[in-house]
Design a protein around this motif. Structure first.
Motif, PDB file in Angstrom:
ATOM      1  N   ALA A  92       0.968  -0.939  -0.004  1.00  0.00           N
ATOM      2  CA  ALA A  92       0.307  -0.056  -0.600  1.00  0.00           C
ATOM      3  C   ALA A  92       0.686   1.504   0.267  1.00  0.00           C
ATOM      4  N   ASN A  93       1.848   1.160   0.431  1.00  0.00           N
ATOM      5  CA  ASN A  93       3.209   2.076   0.757  1.00  0.00           C
ATOM      6  C   ASN A  93       4.280   1.790   0.117  1.00  0.00           C
ATOM      7  N   PRO A  94       4.584   1.802  -0.865  1.00  0.00           N
ATOM      8  CA  PRO A  94       5.857   0.696  -1.766  1.00  0.00           C
ATOM      9  C   PRO A  94       7.031   1.572  -0.968  1.00  0.00           C
ATOM     10  N   ASP A  95       7.473   2.883  -0.256  1.00  0.00           N
ATOM     11  CA  ASP A  95       8.557   3.077   0.648  1.00  0.00           C
ATOM     12  C   ASP A  95       8.996   3.368   1.574  1.00  0.00           C
ATOM     13  N   LEU A  96       7.838   2.144   2.280  1.00  0.00           N
ATOM     14  CA  LEU A  96       8.152   1.821   3.805  1.00  0.00           C
ATOM     15  C   LEU A  96       8.929   0.391   3.451  1.00  0.00           C
ATOM     16  N   VAL A 437      -1.383   1.746  12.377  1.00  0.00           N
ATOM     17  CA  VAL A 437       0.037   0.803  12.134  1.00  0.00           C
ATOM     18  C   VAL A 437       0.352   0.906  10.680  1.00  0.00           C
ATOM     19  N   ALA A 438      -0.651   0.831   9.861  1.00  0.00           N
ATOM     20  CA  ALA A 438      -0.228   0.320   8.155  1.00  0.00           C
ATOM     21  C   ALA A 438       0.577   1.719   8.019  1.00  0.00           C
ATOM     22  N   ALA A 439       0.900   2.725   8.708  1.00  0.00           N
ATOM     23  CA  ALA A 439       1.708   3.976   8.217  1.00  0.00           C
ATOM     24  C   ALA A 439       3.401   3.393   8.426  1.00  0.00           C
ATOM     25  N   TYR A 440       3.143   2.882   9.147  1.00  0.00           N
ATOM     26  CA  TYR A 440       4.672   1.777   9.186  1.00  0.00           C
ATOM     27  C   TYR A 440       5.174   0.447   9.501  1.00  0.00           C
ATOM     28  N   ILE A 441       4.646  -0.215   9.256  1.00  0.00           N
ATOM     29  CA  ILE A 441       4.837  -1.897   9.323  1.00  0.00           C
ATOM     30  C   ILE A 441       4.259  -2.298   7.713  1.00  0.00           C
ATOM     31  N   ALA A 442       5.197  -2.301   7.337  1.00  0.00           N
ATOM     32  CA  ALA A 442       4.302  -3.163   5.582  1.00  0.00           C
ATOM     33  C   ALA A 442       3.499  -4.437   5.724  1.00  0.00           C
ATOM     34  N   GLU A 443       2.665  -4.721   4.866  1.00  0.00           N
ATOM     35  CA  GLU A 443       2.110  -5.806   4.831  1.00  0.00           C
ATOM     36  C   GLU A 443       2.671  -7.286   4.614  1.00  0.00           C
ATOM     37  N   ARG A 444       2.442  -8.167   5.521  1.00  0.00           N
ATOM     38  CA  ARG A 444       3.006  -9.733   4.775  1.00  0.00           C
ATOM     39  C   ARG A 444       2.279 -10.587   3.936  1.00  0.00           C
ATOM     40  N   THR A 487      -5.892  -8.919   2.749  1.00  0.00           N
ATOM     41  CA  THR A 487      -4.332  -7.849   3.044  1.00  0.00           C
ATOM     42  C   THR A 487      -4.527  -6.926   3.242  1.00  0.00           C
ATOM     43  N   TRP A 488      -5.787  -5.965   2.792  1.00  0.00           N
ATOM     44  CA  TRP A 488      -5.930  -4.621   2.294  1.00  0.00           C
ATOM     45  C   TRP A 488      -7.511  -4.354   2.805  1.00  0.00           C
ATOM     46  N   GLN A 489      -7.581  -3.311   3.831  1.00  0.00           N
ATOM     47  CA  GLN A 489      -9.293  -3.733   4.778  1.00  0.00           C
ATOM     48  C   GLN A 489      -8.600  -1.168   4.653  1.00  0.00           C
ATOM     49  N   TRP A 490      -9.719  -1.125   3.518  1.00  0.00           N
ATOM     50  CA  TRP A 490      -9.667  -1.190   2.721  1.00  0.00           C
ATOM     51  C   TRP A 490      -9.018  -0.465   1.687  1.00  0.00           C
ATOM     52  N   TRP A 491      -8.724  -1.365   0.732  1.00  0.00           N
ATOM     53  CA  TRP A 491      -7.864  -0.429  -0.922  1.00  0.00           C
ATOM     54  C   TRP A 491      -8.568  -0.858  -1.960  1.00  0.00           C
ATOM     55  N   ILE A 492      -9.489   0.688  -2.265  1.00  0.00           N
ATOM     56  CA  ILE A 492     -10.715   0.579  -3.348  1.00  0.00           C
ATOM     57  C   ILE A 492      -9.284   1.819  -4.440  1.00  0.00           C
ATOM     58  N   ASP A 493      -9.472   1.614  -5.897  1.00  0.00           N
ATOM     59  CA  ASP A 493      -8.862   2.347  -6.515  1.00  0.00           C
ATOM     60  C   ASP A 493     -10.042   2.482  -7.078  1.00  0.00           C
ATOM     61  N   THR A 494     -10.386   3.714  -7.394  1.00  0.00           N
ATOM     62  CA  THR A 494     -11.494   4.089  -8.157  1.00  0.00           C
ATOM     63  C   THR A 494     -10.715   6.211  -8.960  1.00  0.00           C
ATOM     64  N   PRO A 495     -11.297   6.499 -10.268  1.00  0.00           N
ATOM     65  CA  PRO A 495     -11.256   7.121 -10.116  1.00  0.00           C
ATOM     66  C   PRO A 495     -12.984   7.723  -9.349  1.00  0.00           C
ATOM     67  N   GLY A 496     -13.152   7.249  -9.186  1.00  0.00           N
ATOM     68  CA  GLY A 496     -15.118   8.157  -9.004  1.00  0.00           C
ATOM     69  C   GLY A 496     -15.576   8.278  -7.475  1.00  0.00           C
ATOM     70  N   THR A 497     -16.446   7.069  -7.079  1.00  0.00           N
ATOM     71  CA  THR A 497     -16.780   7.071  -5.388  1.00  0.00           C
ATOM     72  C   THR A 497     -16.687   5.504  -5.777  1.00  0.00           C
ATOM     73  N   GLU A 498     -16.573   5.279  -3.973  1.00  0.00           N
ATOM     74  CA  GLU A 498     -16.070   4.257  -3.506  1.00  0.00           C
ATOM     75  C   GLU A 498     -16.953   3.159  -2.876  1.00  0.00           C
ATOM     76  N   LEU A 499     -17.324   2.186  -3.536  1.00  0.00           N
ATOM     77  CA  LEU A 499     -18.086   1.359  -2.930  1.00  0.00           C
ATOM     78  C   LEU A 499     -18.007   1.614  -1.837  1.00  0.00           C
ATOM     79  N   GLN A 500     -18.590   0.779  -0.801  1.00  0.00           N
ATOM     80  CA  GLN A 500     -18.635   0.264   0.391  1.00  0.00           C
ATOM     81  C   GLN A 500     -18.033  -1.127   0.957  1.00  0.00           C
ATOM     82  N   VAL A 501     -17.574  -1.448   1.378  1.00  0.00           N
ATOM     83  CA  VAL A 501     -16.657  -3.235   2.001  1.00  0.00           C
ATOM     84  C   VAL A 501     -17.701  -3.498   3.329  1.00  0.00           C
ATOM     85  N   ASP A 502     -17.661  -4.140   4.110  1.00  0.00           N
ATOM     86  CA  ASP A 502     -18.107  -4.390   4.502  1.00  0.00           C
ATOM     87  C   ASP A 502     -18.860  -6.285   4.831  1.00  0.00           C
ATOM     88  N   TYR A 503     -18.486  -6.571   6.417  1.00  0.00           N
ATOM     89  CA  TYR A 503     -18.514  -7.812   6.652  1.00  0.00           C
ATOM     90  C   TYR A 503     -20.055  -8.120   6.494  1.00  0.00           C
TER      91      TYR A 503
END
Length: 1004
Positions: A92-96, A437-444, A487-503
């Motif tokens: 999510a953050n390639p520089d991390l 936490v995702a600001a400091y720890i890269a996902e595994r 892995t990513w809760q939630w990572w949505i790429d869109t040029p428009g309105t984001e859909l919602q995600v839930d359990y």
């Protein structure tokens, strides 16, 4: 380290849930969280349900798995999975930097003192879903020791009224260890010494060498970790009295011994190396680094958990000091965050202060109490309702709070930074003080090879779904069968309105005001993933970071339920390792159509053979529609398969090991296959899914009828389920209503109600379970519809027993309890050391001791208790202050007696200091009371007088000979009828005088 309990005013109208912590010392601060109260109603712990317990140092020393209550039911069997090599391009953050590690010290399902289970029928239990950010998980979860009676714990009393013992060792919950291992995370037990929280238990009882220079407790800790399947230990040494300087070398050797046996060891920043004083450095420096790397002892612990009041300067010094020692700070130094105390408020330790000039972490990160997102819900919401965190209607808040903590206040791991404008007030949180936490720890990730399947199962539910249908209507929690989290809760790429995600947990689930979707439930497990909202542009929902190799036979399948009637389509969005900035979209056939329930569509991936999938997700495409309102689809399964995995064989060896028909509970076992072949076993009772696990044993809390079948299936890596192995049972035609009574002399009467039809015989078997002292295995075979049997000379020591009864060749019916307890061993005089008026004593080793009374010349001595609760006229197990392990008597020549009392009320007296005059007085009193016959009294008195005569003349050997003669009389037949207590007093007094005379001291 502080045990985190928030203190509230007690009100009559609600239960006081929480406890304050230890006294505030130096720089350490108090953190908070609630305790898990015993569940009530249908979710209450089953009468025969296995529960965990804590361990004292003595428990560890004598540990054997077959004698440890329920040990066989609490083993983790999932091996630690290897994680993929870091691949920054799909982060999510390639520089991390991927090297920064995370140590998460938190509860498991909760913090139940006596009701910790591996799985149960409670949706509101916490099942941690962010393993991708964690490297080590350890368990801040105090538990009472094995034999503490349940009635000693009254959850309605204030925190300081817990008058029972907690263990210094907390073994990880095996369900959590299985989930951790499934995600490549190491699971660590906790060893905790604290004056208030652990009473008279101290490190000196653990760190002891034998005559060969080995550490017996360390050897047992290795055995325990191997048996229960976890990976190491976190040491929290926080006794207010510190560690004696002369003991520090042995403490280091102790931890080194664990490390050399392959266990991971982390040390808490609480002890000064030179003085042993309790002190929090809040940085890695010369005062605490020798507990990791010592000039004399070499490598000791692997890492250190730094206390919480650090700053940038201290982080810089910590990194530099680690590097000076040749240590990697990202492996050795963990900057502590007291999550359970600071929560979403202002943090005293801004993690930005752990970043260097390039924005990279200087040290790794450790957190205490990050499960406050669930367990601290009531305190953060306020008000008098203190059970919301376990209330089904509030779980949606827990999910959002969790996401805000790990993914960041914007609930998006690509934008994890603090945001004061983030909308979190509805879940009693705020975003202005905390970066996710995702600001400091890269996902595994552990997803690799050619096969992967997920149902997005969080490991709990309001029902259990099988193939889209409700199999079991009962709520449940079982993190054993949690899927690898998204892995990513939630990572949505869109040029428009984001859909919602839930359990989506189904129609009984309260999703909260944030969400508005048709609740469908799961395809498999407890939940599905629901995506809904207004769609005005493509939305790419990234799901999993992977390293999946594609072959000629590779396929991807998606099981989904599209409830909205629109022309949008779905694609599987694949990111290949060779082109990580491109998304290959492969359309899902027929996905533009509304479905009638769950459907599965398969995509051929053969054209991509030889490529590696570095990440994948689902693309939602509105096609030519300007906007689609009320779009909804539920994802029930994603699956990659290369068809190399064979369908598992049906399990073998299925047996019903115990069946408690009165409470409708059952234990079963089967033969376990290697994890490479089987990833999970599913258990069914009369066709109803009642649980899943990777193990060879399982407990069924609620049987689905007194007759029918039990089945077990094996599940492969790619989700294929084997044919079942099935055994029938019929307890409707078995005996009913087992009743057991036992006399104080050991006569046990077992009775029951027979079924109408008995062809041949009834077999009754009596065995001990997890026995401490005496193994019993007896069997009686009865004819002619008898309904009662008597076993003679059974133990009366409080051990656990199991009775099983079989009619003809039918199923065995079980009954378990404890024997009558009328026995108690005396407290050994050798456990007391006398030096004039100074007295030091060791903890009793009887498994069920409760109080230890100390009398000086017949007057009871008093002892301080923990949590400043004043003095008690006895030593109380778990609650007497550790400073009372040494005390002074008024006189150096007074009579000193120790009386131990067990939970059943049995007592035994030990004389540890006396005079010859006192001994004559005891004999005279016992004679007056009729305890001693006149003849025995005369014989004992004459022998003592002869010994005294020789002693006064300086004839030491003759005096000792007659004193030995006096002592030996208590082993003869003449005094056989003496009570054990009387024998202890008279014999022990003689032994004390013999020891005293042997030192050449003056006769008193």
């Amino acid at each position: 380290m502080r045990s985190f309990h928030r203190k509230k005013a007690f009100r009559k109208t609600f239960v006081l849930l929480v406890a304050t912590v230890l006294m505030v010392q130096m720089f350490a601060t108090v953190a908070f969280a609630g305790d898990t109260l015993p569940y009530t109603g249908e979710s209450a712990t089953g009468e025969k349900q296995p529960t965990q317990h804590g361990y004292t140092s003595h428990d560890i020393l004598k540990w054997e798995p077959e004698r440890d209550k329920f040990a066989d039911m609490f083993r983790s069997r999932v091996p630690l999975q290897e994680r993929n090599e870091p691949f920054a391009a799909t982060q999510a953050n390639p520089d991390l930097p991927a090297e920064t590690q995370m140590f998460n010290l938190a509860g498991d399902y909760g913090n139940a003192f006596m009701d910790s289970t591996a799985y149960t029928n409670k949706f509101g239990q916490y099942t941690f879903p962010y393993w991708q950010y964690v490297d080590y998980y350890s368990y801040w979860h105090g538990m009472a020791t094995a034999d503490v009676p349940r009635d000693l714990y009254d959850p309605e009393l204030p925190w300081y009224e817990r008058w029972f013992e907690f263990g210094v060792l907390n073994v990880p919950n095996p369900a959590y260890t299985n989930a951790a291992h499934k995600n490549g995370v190491k699971s660590l037990g906790v060893i905790f010494f604290s004056v208030n929280d652990r009473g008279p238990q101290t490190y000196t009882q653990m760190v002891k060498k034998d005559k060969d220079g080995n550490f017996p407790v360390a050897d047992k800790l290795v055995e325990i970790a191997e048996y229960f399947g976890f990976d190491g230990y976190f040491f929290n040494q926080e006794e207010a009295t510190g560690v004696k300087p002369e003991d520090i070398p042995e403490y280091k050797e102790f931890m080194k011994a664990l490390r050399e046996k392959g266990l991971y060891v982390q040390w808490y920043d609480s002890t000064k190396n030179d003085s042993g004083r309790l002190y929090y450095e809040n940085e890695f420096n010369e005062a605490n680094s020798p507990f990791l790397r010592d000039e004399e002892y070499g490598d000791v612990a692997h890492s250190i958990f730094l206390n919480y009041n650090w700053n940038r300067k201290r982080m810089e010094y910590s990194k530099a000091h680690a590097e000076e020692l040749g240590l990697d700070p990202l492996e050795s130094v963990f900057a502590g965050v007291e999550a359970g105390a600071d929560r979403f408020g202002r943090h005293r330790n801004n993690l930005k202060n752990n970043l260097d000039e390039n924005g990279d972490p200087m040290n790794s990160i450790a957190m205490l109490g990050a499960d406050f997102t669930h367990h601290g819900l009531d305190e953060d919401l306020g008000g008098e309702d203190t059970l919301r965190r376990f209330d089904n209607d509030y779980q949606w808040m827990s999910f959002i709070r969790d996401r805000a903590w790990w993914s960041g206040p914007n609930l998006d791991p690509t934008n994890p930074g603090r945001d004061s404008e983030a909308s979190l007030s509805d879940v009693a949180a705020q975003g202005g003080n905390w970066d996710g936490v995702a600001a400091y720890i890269a996902e595994r990730s552990v997803i690799n090879g050619g096969n992967f399947v997920s149902h997005f199962n969080l490991g709990r539910g309001l029902q259990y779904y099988k193939n889209g249908e409700i199999s079991n209507t009962e709520e449940w929690s079982n993190i054993n069968i949690q899927d690898v989290p998204v892995t990513w809760q939630w990572w949505i790429d869109t040029p428009g309105t984001e859909l919602q995600v839930d359990y989506d947990f189904g129609t009984d689930y309260n999703a909260g005001a944030r969400y508005d979707y048709q609740q469908i439930g799961a395809f498999e497990g407890g939940n599905s993933l629901v995506i809904n909202g207004s769609m005005d542009a493509e939305n790419f929902l990234r799901l999993y970071k992977t390293e999946l190799d594609l072959h000629e036979e590779s396929e991807f399948s998606l099981t989904y339920n599209k409830s909205s009637n629109d022309s949008s389509v779905m694609h599987v969005g694949v990111i290949f390792e060779e082109s990580p900035n491109e998304v290959e979209k492969i359309v899902i056939p027929h996905s533009a159509e509304k479905t009638e329930g769950w459907v599965t569509q398969t995509v051929d991936l053969s054209e991509y053979a030889g490529k590696t999938v570095a990440a994948f997700g689902i693309v939602f495409d509105p096609q030519d529609n300007e906007q689609i309102d009320n779009f909804q689809v539920n994802l029930g399964e994603v699956k990659f398969t290369d068809h190399t995995v064979e369908k598992p064989d049906a399990p073998t060896g299925l047996k019903i090991t115990k069946a408690f028909t009165d409470t409708e509970e059952m234990y079963i076992s089967w033969d376990i296959a290697p994890y490479e072949q089987v990833k999970q076993y599913n258990v069914y009772n009369n066709g109803v899914h009642v649980g899943g696990i990777y193990d060879e044993v399982f407990y069924i809390k609620n049987m689905q009828g007194l007759s029918g079948t039990v089945s077990v299936t094996a599940v492969s890596e790619d989700g294929q389920e084997s044919e079942p192995v099935t055994i029938p049972y019929n307890y409707e035609e078995s005996i009913q209503g087992i009743e057991v009574t036992q006399t104080e002399t050991g006569e046990m009467n077992v009775s029951w109600e027979n079924p109408e039809s008995i062809n041949e015989q009834i077999t009754v078997r009596l065995t001990t379970e997890y026995d401490e002292t005496e193994n019993v295995d007896e069997q009686a075979v009865l004819q002619n519809k008898e309904s009662e049997v008597i076993f003679q000379n059974t133990p009366v020591n409080g051990d656990k027993f199991l009775i099983q009864i079989q009619v003809d060749e039918g199923n065995w019916v079980s009954y378990s309890d404890t024997f009558v307890d009328k026995e108690i061993a005396s407290y050994p005089a050798e456990s007391v050391t006398l030096d004039g008026k100074n007295v030091s004593w060791e903890l009793p080793t009887q498994r069920d001791w409760n109080y230890l009374y100390v009398y000086e010349d017949g007057e009871p001595l008093t002892f301080q208790t923990t949590y400043s609760q004043g003095e008690k006229p006895y030593i109380i197990r778990g609650r007497t202050h550790s400073t009372e392990l040494e005390f002074q008597t008024v006189s150096a020549d007074s009579k000193l007696e120790f009386v131990v009392q067990d939970y059943a009320g049995n007592t035994a007296k030990t004389v540890v200091r006396t005079t010859l005059e006192d001994l004559h007085g005891d004999i005279e009193q016992y004679t007056k009371d009729g305890v001693l016959s006149n003849a025995a009294s005369k014989q004992l008195t004459n022998t003592l007088k002869t010994a005294e005569k020789h002693y006064n003349k300086g004839k030491w050997k003759q005096a000792e000979h007659h004193l030995q003669k006096y002592i030996s009389k208590f082993d003869g037949k003449q005094l056989d009828d003496l009570s054990e207590d009387t024998r202890n007093v008279l014999k022990g007094s003689g032994a004390y005088l013999l020891k005293k005379w042997g030192r050449g001291k003056q006769l008193s």
